[in-house]
Design a protein around this motif. Structure first.
Motif, PDB file in Angstrom:
ATOM      1  N   THR A  41       0.805  -1.228   0.000  1.00 38.18           N
ATOM      2  CA  THR A  41       0.000   0.000   0.000  1.00 38.18           C
ATOM      3  C   THR A  41       0.837   1.277   0.000  1.00 38.18           C
ATOM      4  OG1 THR A  41      -0.157   0.028   2.419  1.00 38.18           O
ATOM      5  CG2 THR A  41      -1.914  -1.127   1.208  1.00 38.18           C
ATOM      6  N   TYR A  42       2.158   1.159  -0.042  1.00 39.82           N
ATOM      7  CA  TYR A  42       3.030   2.327   0.007  1.00 39.82           C
ATOM      8  C   TYR A  42       2.931   3.123  -1.288  1.00 39.82           C
ATOM      9  CZ  TYR A  42       7.283   5.097  -0.102  1.00 39.82           C
ATOM     10  OH  TYR A  42       8.170   6.121  -0.224  1.00 39.82           O
ATOM     11  N   GLY A  43       2.644   4.417  -1.148  1.00 37.65           N
ATOM     12  CA  GLY A  43       2.415   5.268  -2.312  1.00 37.65           C
ATOM     13  C   GLY A  43       3.530   6.233  -2.662  1.00 37.65           C
ATOM     14  N   GLY A  44       4.710   6.082  -2.091  1.00 35.80           N
ATOM     15  CA  GLY A  44       5.832   6.938  -2.447  1.00 35.80           C
ATOM     16  C   GLY A  44       5.988   8.179  -1.585  1.00 35.80           C
ATOM     17  N   LEU A  49      12.196   7.337  -2.064  1.00 33.76           N
ATOM     18  CA  LEU A  49      11.706   5.966  -2.239  1.00 33.76           C
ATOM     19  C   LEU A  49      10.441   5.982  -3.097  1.00 33.76           C
ATOM     20  CD1 LEU A  49      12.191   4.534   1.356  1.00 33.76           C
ATOM     21  CD2 LEU A  49      13.508   3.947  -0.687  1.00 33.76           C
ATOM     22  N   ALA A  50      10.516   5.329  -4.238  1.00 40.76           N
ATOM     23  CA  ALA A  50       9.387   5.289  -5.169  1.00 40.76           C
ATOM     24  C   ALA A  50       8.253   4.444  -4.603  1.00 40.76           C
ATOM     25  CB  ALA A  50       9.837   4.708  -6.508  1.00 40.76           C
ATOM     26  N   ALA A  51       7.051   4.710  -5.080  1.00 40.60           N
ATOM     27  CA  ALA A  51       5.864   3.951  -4.670  1.00 40.60           C
ATOM     28  C   ALA A  51       6.034   2.482  -5.021  1.00 40.60           C
ATOM     29  CB  ALA A  51       4.625   4.508  -5.359  1.00 40.60           C
ATOM     30  N   THR A  52       5.488   1.618  -4.165  1.00 44.71           N
ATOM     31  CA  THR A  52       5.541   0.178  -4.411  1.00 44.71           C
ATOM     32  C   THR A  52       4.148  -0.413  -4.594  1.00 44.71           C
ATOM     33  OG1 THR A  52       5.576  -0.255  -2.034  1.00 44.71           O
ATOM     34  CG2 THR A  52       7.705  -0.111  -3.162  1.00 44.71           C
ATOM     35  N   LEU A  96       4.831  -7.082   3.521  1.00 44.74           N
ATOM     36  CA  LEU A  96       4.080  -6.901   2.291  1.00 44.74           C
ATOM     37  C   LEU A  96       2.672  -6.344   2.507  1.00 44.74           C
ATOM     38  CD1 LEU A  96       5.227 -10.065   0.301  1.00 44.74           C
ATOM     39  CD2 LEU A  96       6.155  -7.737   0.253  1.00 44.74           C
ATOM     40  N   ALA A  97       1.823  -7.041   3.231  1.00 49.68           N
ATOM     41  CA  ALA A  97       0.448  -6.586   3.452  1.00 49.68           C
ATOM     42  C   ALA A  97       0.260  -5.959   4.824  1.00 49.68           C
ATOM     43  CB  ALA A  97      -0.515  -7.756   3.291  1.00 49.68           C
ATOM     44  N   PHE A  98       1.240  -6.135   5.693  1.00 50.72           N
ATOM     45  CA  PHE A  98       1.224  -5.610   7.062  1.00 50.72           C
ATOM     46  C   PHE A  98       2.668  -5.274   7.402  1.00 50.72           C
ATOM     47  CE2 PHE A  98       1.729  -6.374  11.646  1.00 50.72           C
ATOM     48  CZ  PHE A  98       0.700  -5.612  12.170  1.00 50.72           C
TER      49      PHE A  98
END
Length: 155
Positions: A41-44, A49-52, A96-98
């Motif tokens: 859920t990381y948006g940058g 650090l670019a969004a993942t 990853l999800a948490f």
């Protein structure tokens, strides 16, 4: 031997302190949620650090360079938090999800972790309160939070 009221009060106080000290050393399983967003859920929001977060309909590529860079960032942050409780028994790590880890902690270590987690967190988290340190049960949470950011469950 007859005890005076003051002697009874001192005895009761010392007994209570001894019981509390013993309970503080019992290790229990906890899930510690860290402040930054998980990889999925990381948006940058962190500079450099670019969004993942994958685009809608796309799968997360855990081997992508941007994903690996963010995972390294999360690992560094986790190591900093875990260093505040060096005797804790760290178990699984989640990214990853948490974003967090499992650990076997004493009540004292839980308090140390709550103090060690800086707030507000990095720019990647917009929440107004710290994430919880939770004690999981086999099925559901069975009691409300006893302290800020902590959930307890029946053993």
């Amino acid at each position: 031997m007859k005890l005076r009221p003051i002697s009874l009060a001192v005895l009761a106080l010392l007994s209570s302190a001894a019981l509390h000290a013993g309970a503080d050393e019992i290790r229990r399983s906890y899930i510690v949620q860290l402040a930054d967003k998980p990889v999925a859920t990381y948006g940058g929001e962190v500079s450099g650090l670019a969004a993942t977060r994958p685009a809608p309909g796309r799968r997360l590529d855990v081997n992508a360079a941007d994903v690996q860079a963010y995972i390294a960032y999360l690992e560094q942050k986790k190591n900093g938090v875990a260093a505040s409780v060096p005797t804790a028994q760290i178990g699984h790590q989640y990214k990853l999800a948490f974003n967090g880890f499992s650990a076997r902690l004493t009540e004292g270590e839980v308090r140390q972790l709550q103090k060690a987690r800086t707030w507000p967190p990095s720019a990647s988290t917009k929440s107004a309160s710290p994430p919880p340190i939770s004690r999981p049960s086999s099925s559901v949470w069975t009691s409300p939070a006893r302290a800020c950011g902590t959930r307890s469950a029946a053993a």
